[in-house]
Design an enzyme around this catalytic site. Structure first.
Site, PDB file in Angstrom:
ATOM      1  N   ASP A 227       1.102  -1.485   0.119  1.00  0.00           N
ATOM      2  CA  ASP A 227      -0.019   0.228   0.102  1.00  0.00           C
ATOM      3  C   ASP A 227       0.944   0.831   0.406  1.00  0.00           C
ATOM      4  OD1 ASP A 227      -2.388   1.625   0.849  1.00  0.00           O
ATOM      5  OD2 ASP A 227      -2.248   2.041   2.095  1.00  0.00           O
ATOM      6  N   GLU A 278      14.594 -15.532  -0.040  1.00  0.00           N
ATOM      7  CA  GLU A 278      15.269 -16.214   0.765  1.00  0.00           C
ATOM      8  C   GLU A 278      14.345 -17.965   0.246  1.00  0.00           C
ATOM      9  OE1 GLU A 278      16.341 -15.420   4.076  1.00  0.00           O
ATOM     10  OE2 GLU A 278      17.158 -13.426   3.677  1.00  0.00           O
TER      11      GLU A 278
END
Length: 571
Positions: A227, A278
């Site tokens: 956002d 990751e």
């Protein structure tokens, strides 16, 4: 579940845990935005919830989407419908529990649907523990350094630190009160006064959001919609700025705004990119970045930053062949140039639904909304025709696309909401001058003859649903070959069948005039008529048409009506 949704499940989950650079799922995905409080209510309290979402996943798999994006469901006082977060790592009781979220996530994955959650890093709720600690602390304290506190101007500090305006109207600063009752410092809130902005120059803020990202990634979410992704960093010195009177509220029309699009945001998203890398499964970041041009938007999706950015210049383009051709061409130049897909969108929870917006006859800046006294009221017939055609055009474009809940039903903006029912902060902060965004957030209809049109078992609804929802309910459209629901199903199935998301666009001149958009993507010829007169329909097998029954009456001398679009098998 239909055969198409089974295919969706197989093709979507085949990539989970497997990373193939250049073939990541988010490059071509069709992603369906769920506004949780308005999607499906299982509890009966009139507010949608996570259990309601879970109960409707089969309908989304049947529609043929690849993923869902959930607007915020975190703990919140709900002053801005959940975009005022008090705890980023828990579910608000309005929507259920963390266990309900885990159930929904697992069932979505079982249905072949990935899940993106909304993250709100520009500001928190004023009820967040950090902000409460800041209010109790002294000026210059570590607690206040997490937010943007400043002394006021003038002899007694009675004037705000600068002249910035809130996106929702009114000043962007609110003064605090010291513990002894005397006036204190001011804090910045680009949105409502209950939404104080974080100070992202403070490393503690970045560390906290890394913890939040990992909390949800560890639970298995497939990515984040971010956002106000262009607003986290403010210009040094917080200089005065006055936006243009007709500027959109989120900055998409303005250059050099000191609180939008600052260079420092890119370092934040490079860090986030490394965190997501990751994790297995090509987790994705999508930026809500309202910027004036496609080229500026593309800066958010360079290869070490975000993966997607909403194409708001495209969303804001009127139904006009020249303008559409230009923004599509610019998008397909700018985004691939930085290694990203173009990410197309026509509607969301912050804009007038495109079944109404495309038929407006007066200016309507983003964020102002639409009400009974707004100028240029839309013609609902024209609006729906253009919306169907615009979606037909959009879903043929290479890249990824976002759909907003209810657009597959052809829902228009709800214009005639009672004043006492409105809840958007914009309505209150402008004293009713702007209607705000409630009209696109009305709970959607599922069952024509059920209480609340199937949204809630009790018939309760946090915003009133109009009578026209009866004829637009999913049950009323299911099985109707002329319905908008059927059109969306056909478009999504054909998009996948012809690999349009991974395709490339070639403009075609059909000699049909300046009001026609025509291009080829693989073996599909796409033609859209934005003019005032019908045009000759090119020969060939019609695959999908925004106009019901066009394929059945095609043949020699057939025409493509105004406000219509069609996919034809290219010869």
């Amino acid at each position: 579940m239909t055969s198409s949704s089974v295919d969706t499940a197989a093709s979507t989950l085949a990539l989970i845990g497997i990373s193939r650079p250049g073939a990541e799922w988010w490059r071509t995905a069709v992603i369906y935005q769920i506004y949780p409080r308005s999607f499906a209510d299982a509890s009966g309290d009139g507010i949608g919830d996570l259990a309601g979402i879970t109960s409707r996943l089969g309908d989304l798999a049947d529609l043929g989407v690849d993923a869902v994006w959930l607007s915020p469901f975190f703990r919140s006082p709900q002053k801005d419908a959940g975009y005022d977060v008090s705890d980023y790592c828990d579910v608000d009781p309005l929507f259920g529990t963390l266990a309900d979220f885990d159930t929904m996530l697992a069932e979505a994955h079982d249905s072949g649907i990935r899940v993106i959650v909304d993250l709100v890093p520009n500001h928190s709720s004023d009820q967040h523990a950090w902000f409460q600690q800041a209010l109790a602390a002294e000026p210059g304290s570590p607690e206040r350094a997490r937010y943007i506190f400043r002394d006021g101007k003038g002899e007694n500090g009675d004037e705000a630190p600068n002249n910035w305006e809130s996106v929702f109207g009114g000043p962007a600063w609110t003064r605090t009160t010291n513990t002894d009752g005397t006036p204190g410092q001011w804090y910045l809130h680009l949105f409502d006064s209950t939404q104080p902005d974080f100070d992202w120059s403070n490393p503690e803020v970045g560390d906290e959001f890394e913890r939040i990202l990992r909390f949800w990634l560890d639970r298995g979410v497939d990515g984040f919609r971010v956002d106000v992704a262009h607003g986290l960093v403010k210009s040094d010195g917080l200089p005065d700025f006055v936006p243009a009177e007709d500027a959109g509220s989120m900055g998409g029309d303005s250059l050099d705004v000191p609180y939008w699009g600052q260079e420092g945001v890119h370092d934040i998203y490079r860090r986030w990119n490394r965190i997501l890398a990751e994790y297995e499964g090509d987790r994705a970041l999508c930026a809500e970045a309202w910027l004036p041009t496609v080229d500026e938007t593309a800066l958010w999706v360079r290869q070490d930053e975000m993966h997607q950015a909403f194409n708001f210049p495209y969303l804001q383009t009127e139904w006009d062949a020249d303008h559409l051709t230009e923004v599509i061409s610019e998008s397909l130049r700018a985004f691939p140039a930085v290694g990203a897909p173009a990410t197309w969108v026509l509607s969301n929870h912050d804009v007038v639904r495109h079944a109404s917006r495309l038929a407006l006859t007066a200016e309507n800046p983003q964020g102002h909304g639409l009400g009974p006294d707004s100028p240029g009221q839309p013609d609902p017939v024209v609006g729906l025709a253009r919306a169907r055609a615009a979606t037909t055009l959009m879903l043929a474009l290479p890249g990824s696309a976002y759909l907003y809940q209810g657009e597959e039903l052809g829902l228009p903006e709800v214009v005639h909401l009672p004043d006492d029912a409105r809840q958007d902060p914009t309505w209150f902060r402008t004293d009713g001058e702007r209607y705000g965004r409630d009209g696109c957030r009305v709970p959607i209809p599922w069952e024509a003859d059920a209480p609340g049109y199937g949204f809630s078992p009790t018939g309760a609804s946090w915003l009133p649903q109009p009578e026209e929802w009866h004829g637009l309910a999913r049950s009323a459209q299911d099985g109707d070959p002329a319905s908008t629901l059927t059109l969306y199903r056909e478009l999504l199935a054909a998009r996948r069948r012809h690999d349009l998301g991974t395709g490339s666009l070639e403009w075609v001149d059909l000699q049909l005039g300046d009001d026609v958009v025509a291009f080829r993507n693989g073996d599909v010829l796409v033609v859209a008529n934005t003019g005032t007169d019908a045009v000759a329909l090119p020969a060939g097998e019609i695959l999908v048409s925004s106009v019901a029954g066009l394929a059945e009456r095609a043949g020699g001398g057939s025409e493509l009506p105004v406000d219509a679009a069609v996919w034809i098998r290219a010869s």
